[in-house]
Design a protein around this motif. Structure first.
Motif, PDB file in Angstrom:
ATOM      1  N   GLY A  10      15.756 -27.474 -31.291  1.00 31.37           N
ATOM      2  CA  GLY A  10      16.227 -26.337 -30.506  1.00 31.37           C
ATOM      3  C   GLY A  10      17.387 -25.648 -31.177  1.00 31.37           C
ATOM      4  N   TYR A  11      18.304 -26.440 -31.730  1.00 38.81           N
ATOM      5  CA  TYR A  11      19.415 -25.834 -32.453  1.00 38.81           C
ATOM      6  C   TYR A  11      18.927 -25.143 -33.721  1.00 38.81           C
ATOM      7  CZ  TYR A  11      23.724 -25.122 -34.995  1.00 38.81           C
ATOM      8  OH  TYR A  11      24.746 -24.548 -35.691  1.00 38.81           O
ATOM      9  N   ALA A  12      17.888 -25.708 -34.356  1.00 41.63           N
ATOM     10  CA  ALA A  12      17.323 -25.065 -35.545  1.00 41.63           C
ATOM     11  C   ALA A  12      16.718 -23.717 -35.189  1.00 41.63           C
ATOM     12  CB  ALA A  12      16.267 -25.968 -36.182  1.00 41.63           C
ATOM     13  N   VAL A  13      15.968 -23.686 -34.067  1.00 35.78           N
ATOM     14  CA  VAL A  13      15.365 -22.425 -33.625  1.00 35.78           C
ATOM     15  C   VAL A  13      16.456 -21.438 -33.229  1.00 35.78           C
ATOM     16  CG1 VAL A  13      13.921 -21.352 -31.862  1.00 35.78           C
ATOM     17  CG2 VAL A  13      13.242 -23.543 -32.877  1.00 35.78           C
ATOM     18  N   VAL A  14      17.396 -21.927 -32.427  1.00 43.95           N
ATOM     19  CA  VAL A  14      18.508 -21.068 -32.029  1.00 43.95           C
ATOM     20  C   VAL A  14      19.324 -20.684 -33.252  1.00 43.95           C
ATOM     21  CG1 VAL A  14      20.646 -20.970 -30.690  1.00 43.95           C
ATOM     22  CG2 VAL A  14      18.626 -22.025 -29.709  1.00 43.95           C
ATOM     23  N   GLY A  15      19.475 -21.656 -34.159  1.00 42.28           N
ATOM     24  CA  GLY A  15      20.236 -21.375 -35.374  1.00 42.28           C
ATOM     25  C   GLY A  15      19.621 -20.261 -36.186  1.00 42.28           C
ATOM     26  N   TYR A  16      18.292 -20.233 -36.234  1.00 40.64           N
ATOM     27  CA  TYR A  16      17.632 -19.170 -36.983  1.00 40.64           C
ATOM     28  C   TYR A  16      17.721 -17.838 -36.252  1.00 40.64           C
ATOM     29  CZ  TYR A  16      14.157 -16.633 -39.646  1.00 40.64           C
ATOM     30  OH  TYR A  16      13.535 -15.693 -40.420  1.00 40.64           O
ATOM     31  N   ALA A  17      17.426 -17.884 -34.956  1.00 39.61           N
ATOM     32  CA  ALA A  17      17.385 -16.645 -34.179  1.00 39.61           C
ATOM     33  C   ALA A  17      18.774 -16.149 -33.799  1.00 39.61           C
ATOM     34  CB  ALA A  17      16.553 -16.847 -32.909  1.00 39.61           C
ATOM     35  N   VAL A  18      19.701 -17.090 -33.611  1.00 36.05           N
ATOM     36  CA  VAL A  18      21.033 -16.727 -33.127  1.00 36.05           C
ATOM     37  C   VAL A  18      22.064 -16.862 -34.224  1.00 36.05           C
ATOM     38  CG1 VAL A  18      22.825 -17.251 -31.440  1.00 36.05           C
ATOM     39  CG2 VAL A  18      20.431 -17.474 -30.805  1.00 36.05           C
ATOM     40  N   VAL A  19      22.258 -18.102 -34.643  1.00 36.70           N
ATOM     41  CA  VAL A  19      23.333 -18.367 -35.601  1.00 36.70           C
ATOM     42  C   VAL A  19      23.084 -17.670 -36.923  1.00 36.70           C
ATOM     43  CG1 VAL A  19      24.617 -20.181 -36.787  1.00 36.70           C
ATOM     44  CG2 VAL A  19      23.769 -20.576 -34.484  1.00 36.70           C
ATOM     45  N   ALA A  20      21.873 -17.829 -37.461  1.00 35.43           N
ATOM     46  CA  ALA A  20      21.594 -17.243 -38.760  1.00 35.43           C
ATOM     47  C   ALA A  20      21.464 -15.730 -38.697  1.00 35.43           C
ATOM     48  CB  ALA A  20      20.322 -17.861 -39.339  1.00 35.43           C
ATOM     49  N   LYS A  21      20.505 -15.235 -37.893  1.00 42.37           N
ATOM     50  CA  LYS A  21      20.237 -13.802 -37.883  1.00 42.37           C
ATOM     51  C   LYS A  21      21.382 -12.993 -37.279  1.00 42.37           C
ATOM     52  CE  LYS A  21      15.223 -13.503 -38.049  1.00 42.37           C
ATOM     53  NZ  LYS A  21      14.007 -12.995 -37.383  1.00 42.37           N
ATOM     54  N   HIS A  22      21.914 -13.480 -36.152  1.00 45.29           N
ATOM     55  CA  HIS A  22      22.948 -12.697 -35.475  1.00 45.29           C
ATOM     56  C   HIS A  22      24.343 -13.018 -35.995  1.00 45.29           C
ATOM     57  CE1 HIS A  22      20.080 -12.285 -31.775  1.00 45.29           C
ATOM     58  NE2 HIS A  22      19.616 -11.739 -32.881  1.00 45.29           N
ATOM     59  N   MET A  23      24.677 -14.321 -35.948  1.00 45.16           N
ATOM     60  CA  MET A  23      26.052 -14.675 -36.256  1.00 45.16           C
ATOM     61  C   MET A  23      26.335 -14.703 -37.756  1.00 45.16           C
ATOM     62  SD  MET A  23      28.297 -17.300 -37.061  1.00 45.16           S
ATOM     63  CE  MET A  23      27.449 -18.812 -36.653  1.00 45.16           C
ATOM     64  N   VAL A  24      25.400 -15.223 -38.551  1.00 44.73           N
ATOM     65  CA  VAL A  24      25.610 -15.220 -39.997  1.00 44.73           C
ATOM     66  C   VAL A  24      25.558 -13.806 -40.534  1.00 44.73           C
ATOM     67  CG1 VAL A  24      24.659 -15.964 -42.202  1.00 44.73           C
ATOM     68  CG2 VAL A  24      24.790 -17.573 -40.310  1.00 44.73           C
ATOM     69  N   ALA A  25      24.625 -13.025 -40.032  1.00 42.46           N
ATOM     70  CA  ALA A  25      24.508 -11.645 -40.494  1.00 42.46           C
ATOM     71  C   ALA A  25      25.676 -10.794 -40.016  1.00 42.46           C
ATOM     72  CB  ALA A  25      23.194 -11.039 -39.997  1.00 42.46           C
ATOM     73  N   ALA A  26      26.170 -11.093 -38.823  1.00 43.66           N
ATOM     74  CA  ALA A  26      27.289 -10.330 -38.266  1.00 43.66           C
ATOM     75  C   ALA A  26      28.220 -11.293 -37.531  1.00 43.66           C
ATOM     76  CB  ALA A  26      26.788  -9.251 -37.328  1.00 43.66           C
ATOM     77  N   PRO A  27      28.974 -12.118 -38.267  1.00 50.40           N
ATOM     78  CA  PRO A  27      29.784 -13.165 -37.643  1.00 50.40           C
ATOM     79  C   PRO A  27      30.880 -12.635 -36.732  1.00 50.40           C
ATOM     80  CG  PRO A  27      30.320 -12.938 -39.972  1.00 50.40           C
ATOM     81  CD  PRO A  27      29.105 -12.112 -39.734  1.00 50.40           C
ATOM     82  N   GLY A  28      31.241 -11.372 -36.863  1.00 47.35           N
ATOM     83  CA  GLY A  28      32.272 -10.822 -35.997  1.00 47.35           C
ATOM     84  C   GLY A  28      31.761 -10.416 -34.630  1.00 47.35           C
ATOM     85  N   HIS A  29      30.440 -10.398 -34.458  1.00 52.82           N
ATOM     86  CA  HIS A  29      29.860  -9.986 -33.185  1.00 52.82           C
ATOM     87  C   HIS A  29      29.775 -11.172 -32.229  1.00 52.82           C
ATOM     88  CE1 HIS A  29      27.668  -6.313 -35.157  1.00 52.82           C
ATOM     89  NE2 HIS A  29      28.982  -6.288 -35.292  1.00 52.82           N
ATOM     90  N   ALA A  30      29.916 -10.892 -30.946  1.00 51.71           N
ATOM     91  CA  ALA A  30      29.812 -11.945 -29.930  1.00 51.71           C
ATOM     92  C   ALA A  30      28.343 -12.312 -29.708  1.00 51.71           C
ATOM     93  CB  ALA A  30      30.436 -11.472 -28.625  1.00 51.71           C
ATOM     94  N   LEU A  31      28.106 -13.551 -29.294  1.00 51.52           N
ATOM     95  CA  LEU A  31      26.754 -13.978 -28.963  1.00 51.52           C
ATOM     96  C   LEU A  31      26.341 -13.372 -27.624  1.00 51.52           C
ATOM     97  CD1 LEU A  31      26.987 -17.790 -29.842  1.00 51.52           C
ATOM     98  CD2 LEU A  31      26.174 -15.931 -31.297  1.00 51.52           C
ATOM     99  N   SER A  32      25.067 -13.053 -27.495  1.00 45.40           N
ATOM    100  CA  SER A  32      24.582 -12.529 -26.223  1.00 45.40           C
ATOM    101  C   SER A  32      24.494 -13.664 -25.203  1.00 45.40           C
ATOM    102  CB  SER A  32      23.204 -11.898 -26.410  1.00 45.40           C
ATOM    103  OG  SER A  32      22.237 -12.895 -26.696  1.00 45.40           O
ATOM    104  N   ASP A  33      24.361 -13.318 -23.937  1.00 45.21           N
ATOM    105  CA  ASP A  33      24.247 -14.333 -22.887  1.00 45.21           C
ATOM    106  C   ASP A  33      23.027 -15.222 -23.116  1.00 45.21           C
ATOM    107  OD1 ASP A  33      26.510 -13.358 -21.690  1.00 45.21           O
ATOM    108  OD2 ASP A  33      25.441 -12.144 -20.201  1.00 45.21           O
ATOM    109  N   ALA A  34      21.916 -14.616 -23.473  1.00 43.02           N
ATOM    110  CA  ALA A  34      20.701 -15.392 -23.712  1.00 43.02           C
ATOM    111  C   ALA A  34      20.882 -16.356 -24.881  1.00 43.02           C
ATOM    112  CB  ALA A  34      19.522 -14.459 -23.980  1.00 43.02           C
ATOM    113  N   ASP A  35      21.512 -15.869 -25.953  1.00 42.64           N
ATOM    114  CA  ASP A  35      21.769 -16.720 -27.109  1.00 42.64           C
ATOM    115  C   ASP A  35      22.677 -17.887 -26.735  1.00 42.64           C
ATOM    116  OD1 ASP A  35      20.267 -14.958 -28.558  1.00 42.64           O
ATOM    117  OD2 ASP A  35      21.985 -13.888 -29.401  1.00 42.64           O
TER     118      ASP A  35
END
Length: 239
Positions: free
Chosen positions: A133-158
């Motif tokens: 689950g963390y791997a999936v979230v990591g890809y969809a959330v951590v990697a794509k969103h946070m790694v690509a734009a680490p200054g942006h906040a995570l969404s509620d769903a993420d």
């Protein structure tokens, strides 16, 4: 299970769910028999599943970072995401493989089949699901969103996905602890609550800061658990 490969949609889902339930029911009924189980080999196989799952988490994170190119901004996100995976490695490999193998080895008769089922077949399932689950979230959330734009906040769903994956993983550790010692570590419950609070309250923080905070919470939790484990091991004369 094979029949599901020949149909589509809800029919396939229904057949696979039915097959899974049959497998679970079979394990529940059959585990009480006197199985010939090699504790070392059996424990090692399940440990490898955990290693593979952690590897998938790191690959998911690293692949996106590789596609984007390594910059200082992406390095910050990559480091924070990897930090959680590293602490999760410690949470599991600090002593869970040794304890579960020891418990299985000392189980006798029909108890060995039950121990194998509760500690490994079913016991490792939430741990692997949490890591995947963390791997999936990591890809969809951590990697794509946070790694690509680490200054942006995570969404509620993420954020909820992240909380859920880690709660399942910690719950799996608690489940194993209960089957081995009939006690539950309070710090693990506290860690789940703190992670949830940190993710939800930190919705205005940068993604990398939230993830780094989670790594810190997990590290403190494991430090407490590890210290207590060593104290109990010393009392029991185990080095």
């Amino acid at each position: 299970m094979a029949a599901g490969g020949f149909v589509h949609g809800d029919a396939r889902t229904g057949l696979w769910i039915t097959a899974a339930l049959i497998n679970v029911a079979g394990a529940m009924r059959g585990a009480s028999g006197e199985w010939v189980i090699n504790p070392v080999h059996f424990a090692e196989r399940h440990t490898l599943f955990v290693i593979i799952s952690l590897g998938e988490a790191l690959v998911a994170i690293g692949a996106t970072a590789s596609d984007l190119g390594l910059t200082l901004r992406i390095l910050v996100g990559l480091t924070s995401a990897t930090a959680v995976a590293c602490v999760v490695w410690w949470v599991y490999f600090a002593f869970i493989p040794d304890v579960t193998e020891h418990t299985l080895e000392h189980a006798r008769g029909s108890q060995r089949g039950t121990a194998a089922r509760d500690l490994f077949t079913f016991g490792h399932f939430p741990i692997v699901v949490g890591i995947v689950g963390y791997a999936v979230v990591g890809y969809a959330v951590v990697a794509k969103h946070m790694v690509a734009a680490p200054g942006h906040a995570l969404s509620d769903a993420d954020g909820w996905l992240l909380i859920g994956a880690l709660a399942i993983l910690i719950g799996g550790c608690l489940n194993i602890q209960w089957h081995v010692r009939r006690r539950l570590a309070v710090e693990r419950f506290v860690a789940v609550a703190l992670i949830a609070a940190w993710v939800l309250v930190g919705d205005s923080l940068a993604g990398w800061a939230v993830v780094f905070g989670i790594a810190g919470i997990l590290a403190v939790m494991q430090s407490i658990t590890w210290r207590r484990f060593r104290e109990l091991a010393e009392v029991a004369g185990v080095r």
